[in-house]
Design a protein around this motif. Structure first.
Motif, PDB file in Angstrom:
ATOM      1  N   ALA A 183      -0.354   8.522   7.122  1.00 53.32           N
ATOM      2  CA  ALA A 183      -1.339   9.284   6.321  1.00 53.32           C
ATOM      3  C   ALA A 183      -1.689   8.585   5.010  1.00 53.32           C
ATOM      4  CB  ALA A 183      -0.830  10.700   6.057  1.00 53.32           C
ATOM      5  N   LEU A 184      -1.841   7.251   5.081  1.00 54.81           N
ATOM      6  CA  LEU A 184      -2.236   6.495   3.885  1.00 54.81           C
ATOM      7  C   LEU A 184      -3.737   6.641   3.662  1.00 54.81           C
ATOM      8  CD1 LEU A 184      -0.265   3.128   4.271  1.00 54.81           C
ATOM      9  CD2 LEU A 184       0.041   4.811   2.457  1.00 54.81           C
ATOM     10  N   THR A 185      -4.132   6.909   2.435  1.00 61.74           N
ATOM     11  CA  THR A 185      -5.559   7.082   2.132  1.00 61.74           C
ATOM     12  C   THR A 185      -6.096   5.944   1.258  1.00 61.74           C
ATOM     13  OG1 THR A 185      -4.988   8.443   0.219  1.00 61.74           O
ATOM     14  CG2 THR A 185      -5.430   9.608   2.290  1.00 61.74           C
ATOM     15  N   ASN A 186      -5.238   4.979   0.944  1.00 57.03           N
ATOM     16  CA  ASN A 186      -5.634   3.900   0.029  1.00 57.03           C
ATOM     17  C   ASN A 186      -5.835   2.562   0.737  1.00 57.03           C
ATOM     18  OD1 ASN A 186      -2.896   3.640   0.643  1.00 57.03           O
ATOM     19  ND2 ASN A 186      -2.311   2.910  -1.397  1.00 57.03           N
ATOM     20  N   VAL A 187      -5.995   2.602   2.067  1.00 58.12           N
ATOM     21  CA  VAL A 187      -6.054   1.359   2.852  1.00 58.12           C
ATOM     22  C   VAL A 187      -7.269   1.317   3.772  1.00 58.12           C
ATOM     23  CG1 VAL A 187      -4.809  -0.128   4.479  1.00 58.12           C
ATOM     24  CG2 VAL A 187      -3.525   1.313   2.916  1.00 58.12           C
TER      25      VAL A 187
ATOM     26  N   ALA B  69       0.838  -1.211   0.000  1.00 58.47           N
ATOM     27  CA  ALA B  69       0.000   0.000   0.000  1.00 58.47           C
ATOM     28  C   ALA B  69       0.868   1.255   0.000  1.00 58.47           C
ATOM     29  CB  ALA B  69      -0.932  -0.014   1.205  1.00 58.47           C
ATOM     30  N   ILE B  70       1.945   1.231   0.776  1.00 60.74           N
ATOM     31  CA  ILE B  70       2.861   2.380   0.835  1.00 60.74           C
ATOM     32  C   ILE B  70       3.537   2.597  -0.523  1.00 60.74           C
ATOM     33  CG2 ILE B  70       5.087   3.155   1.804  1.00 60.74           C
ATOM     34  CD1 ILE B  70       4.108   1.926   4.523  1.00 60.74           C
ATOM     35  N   SER B  71       3.999   1.508  -1.135  1.00 63.98           N
ATOM     36  CA  SER B  71       4.726   1.644  -2.407  1.00 63.98           C
ATOM     37  C   SER B  71       3.789   1.933  -3.580  1.00 63.98           C
ATOM     38  CB  SER B  71       5.552   0.388  -2.689  1.00 63.98           C
ATOM     39  OG  SER B  71       4.719  -0.728  -2.904  1.00 63.98           O
ATOM     40  N   SER B  72       2.484   1.703  -3.372  1.00 65.16           N
ATOM     41  CA  SER B  72       1.506   1.942  -4.451  1.00 65.16           C
ATOM     42  C   SER B  72       0.620   3.142  -4.169  1.00 65.16           C
ATOM     43  CB  SER B  72       0.614   0.701  -4.627  1.00 65.16           C
ATOM     44  OG  SER B  72       1.381  -0.439  -4.881  1.00 65.16           O
ATOM     45  N   SER B  73       1.038   4.012  -3.261  1.00 60.14           N
ATOM     46  CA  SER B  73       0.171   5.127  -2.850  1.00 60.14           C
ATOM     47  C   SER B  73      -0.065   6.145  -3.960  1.00 60.14           C
ATOM     48  CB  SER B  73       0.739   5.825  -1.607  1.00 60.14           C
ATOM     49  OG  SER B  73       2.012   6.356  -1.897  1.00 60.14           O
ATOM     50  N   ASP B  74       0.756   6.087  -5.027  1.00 59.10           N
ATOM     51  CA  ASP B  74       0.545   7.012  -6.149  1.00 59.10           C
ATOM     52  C   ASP B  74      -0.266   6.364  -7.282  1.00 59.10           C
ATOM     53  OD1 ASP B  74       2.508   5.194  -6.820  1.00 59.10           O
ATOM     54  OD2 ASP B  74       3.756   6.640  -7.897  1.00 59.10           O
ATOM     55  N   THR B  75      -0.841   5.184  -7.016  1.00 57.63           N
ATOM     56  CA  THR B  75      -1.688   4.499  -8.006  1.00 57.63           C
ATOM     57  C   THR B  75      -3.155   4.578  -7.566  1.00 57.63           C
ATOM     58  OG1 THR B  75      -1.715   2.306  -6.965  1.00 57.63           O
ATOM     59  CG2 THR B  75       0.200   2.824  -8.357  1.00 57.63           C
ATOM     60  N   ASP B  76      -4.039   3.973  -8.357  1.00 57.02           N
ATOM     61  CA  ASP B  76      -5.459   3.935  -8.004  1.00 57.02           C
ATOM     62  C   ASP B  76      -5.856   2.590  -7.382  1.00 57.02           C
ATOM     63  OD1 ASP B  76      -6.070   6.532  -8.845  1.00 57.02           O
ATOM     64  OD2 ASP B  76      -6.196   5.879 -10.941  1.00 57.02           O
ATOM     65  N   ILE B  77      -4.875   1.851  -6.878  1.00 57.14           N
ATOM     66  CA  ILE B  77      -5.194   0.576  -6.223  1.00 57.14           C
ATOM     67  C   ILE B  77      -5.676   0.854  -4.806  1.00 57.14           C
ATOM     68  CG2 ILE B  77      -4.312  -1.671  -5.458  1.00 57.14           C
ATOM     69  CD1 ILE B  77      -2.171  -1.478  -7.634  1.00 57.14           C
ATOM     70  N   LYS B  78      -6.801   0.228  -4.440  1.00 57.69           N
ATOM     71  CA  LYS B  78      -7.328   0.318  -3.073  1.00 57.69           C
ATOM     72  C   LYS B  78      -6.991  -0.986  -2.352  1.00 57.69           C
ATOM     73  CE  LYS B  78      -9.191   4.339  -3.639  1.00 57.69           C
ATOM     74  NZ  LYS B  78      -8.286   5.427  -3.265  1.00 57.69           N
ATOM     75  N   PHE B  79      -6.461  -0.878  -1.159  1.00 64.08           N
ATOM     76  CA  PHE B  79      -6.036  -2.049  -0.390  1.00 64.08           C
ATOM     77  C   PHE B  79      -6.981  -2.342   0.769  1.00 64.08           C
ATOM     78  CE2 PHE B  79      -2.301  -0.835  -2.670  1.00 64.08           C
ATOM     79  CZ  PHE B  79      -1.596  -2.012  -2.882  1.00 64.08           C
ATOM     80  N   LYS B  80      -7.287  -3.625   0.933  1.00 68.23           N
ATOM     81  CA  LYS B  80      -8.025  -4.095   2.112  1.00 68.23           C
ATOM     82  C   LYS B  80      -7.125  -5.083   2.827  1.00 68.23           C
ATOM     83  CE  LYS B  80     -12.955  -3.860   1.205  1.00 68.23           C
ATOM     84  NZ  LYS B  80     -14.183  -4.595   0.933  1.00 68.23           N
ATOM     85  N   LEU B  81      -6.793  -4.784   4.067  1.00 63.95           N
ATOM     86  CA  LEU B  81      -5.954  -5.670   4.866  1.00 63.95           C
ATOM     87  C   LEU B  81      -6.835  -6.420   5.843  1.00 63.95           C
ATOM     88  CD1 LEU B  81      -3.856  -3.880   3.512  1.00 63.95           C
ATOM     89  CD2 LEU B  81      -2.649  -3.704   5.691  1.00 63.95           C
ATOM     90  N   VAL B  82      -6.881  -7.737   5.711  1.00 64.66           N
ATOM     91  CA  VAL B  82      -7.778  -8.571   6.511  1.00 64.66           C
ATOM     92  C   VAL B  82      -6.990  -9.218   7.648  1.00 64.66           C
ATOM     93  CG1 VAL B  82      -9.431 -10.479   6.472  1.00 64.66           C
ATOM     94  CG2 VAL B  82      -9.139  -9.040   4.427  1.00 64.66           C
ATOM     95  N   GLU B  83      -7.358  -8.890   8.878  1.00 62.87           N
ATOM     96  CA  GLU B  83      -6.667  -9.427  10.065  1.00 62.87           C
ATOM     97  C   GLU B  83      -7.677  -9.675  11.177  1.00 62.87           C
ATOM     98  OE1 GLU B  83      -4.651 -11.004  12.710  1.00 62.87           O
ATOM     99  OE2 GLU B  83      -3.596 -10.610  10.836  1.00 62.87           O
TER     100      GLU B  83
END
Length: 198
Positions: A104-108, A73-87
């Motif tokens: 300050a990640l907005t894609n997770v 998610a950090i390395s892809s923060s400049d893309t339009d990929i949305k991440f869901k972390l399941v734990e």
């Protein structure tokens, strides 16, 4: 892998939090903490390089301390990929939320649920590291991956045996990308998962 200054800064914040929280909850092996960059971050950054995606939904299963999910998610923060972390572990989910806030990640999105209890995600990408044998992971992929999706599963030196075992129950295609951080290990790029097998 060459990363941007912003990615480097976020990974530094993440690493500091990992070090602080690890004494309270077991996120990674304490012996590997001094080698965080090589042993964990560089290992996970390989997945980002191989996947090369720019949009879609990425589901990271059994995220634990955020490897590989948070690194991706950090390395892809400049893309339009949305991440869901399941734990499923509440304390680990709280740690993941803390890192997302502090970096300050907005894609997770952090999902504090069991993988098998989660509604089907139809994910474009799925990842997992040190979660379960391949045979078990296939059931998770069948549930949560889109028919055209790809999974990136980080496996140790016994990955060939795991593939043989999984093929007794499942049909799937895969490409084994040799790990650059652990001799004999591989990142399995898995597609076309369907029940069947030899």
């Amino acid at each position: 892998m060459i990363v941007s200054r912003e990615t480097k800064d976020r990974l530094t914040i993440y690493g500091d939090l990992l070090g602080r929280w690890n004494s309270k909850i077991n996120l990674i092996s304490p012996a590997t903490l001094p080698y965080l960059q090589e042993r964990h971050f560089d290992d996970c950054l390989q997945v980002s390089e191989i996947a090369g995606g720019t949009s879609g939904l990425w589901v990271d299963l059994g995220s634990g301390g955020g490897l590989p999910g948070l690194v991706l998610a950090i390395s892809s923060s400049d893309t339009d990929i949305k991440f869901k972390l399941v734990e499923s572990d509440k304390r680990k989910a709280a740690f993941l939320r803390t890192v997302v806030r502090e970096t300050a990640l907005t894609n997770v999105t952090i999902v504090n649920e069991r993988i098998e209890a989660l509604s089907p995600q139809n994910a474009d990408y799925v990842s997992a590291r040190a979660l379960a044998p391949l045979r078990q992971l296939m059931a998770y992929l069948a549930l949560h991956m889109a028919p055209s999706g790809k999974a990136f599963l980080m496996k140790g030196v016994l990955w060939r045996q795991e593939v043989q075992d999984a093929r007794k129950t499942w049909n799937f295609d895969y490409i084994a990308h040799p790990s650059r951080t652990e001799a004999g290990a591989a990142i399995l790029e898995v597609t076309g998962v369907r029940h069947g097998g030899a």
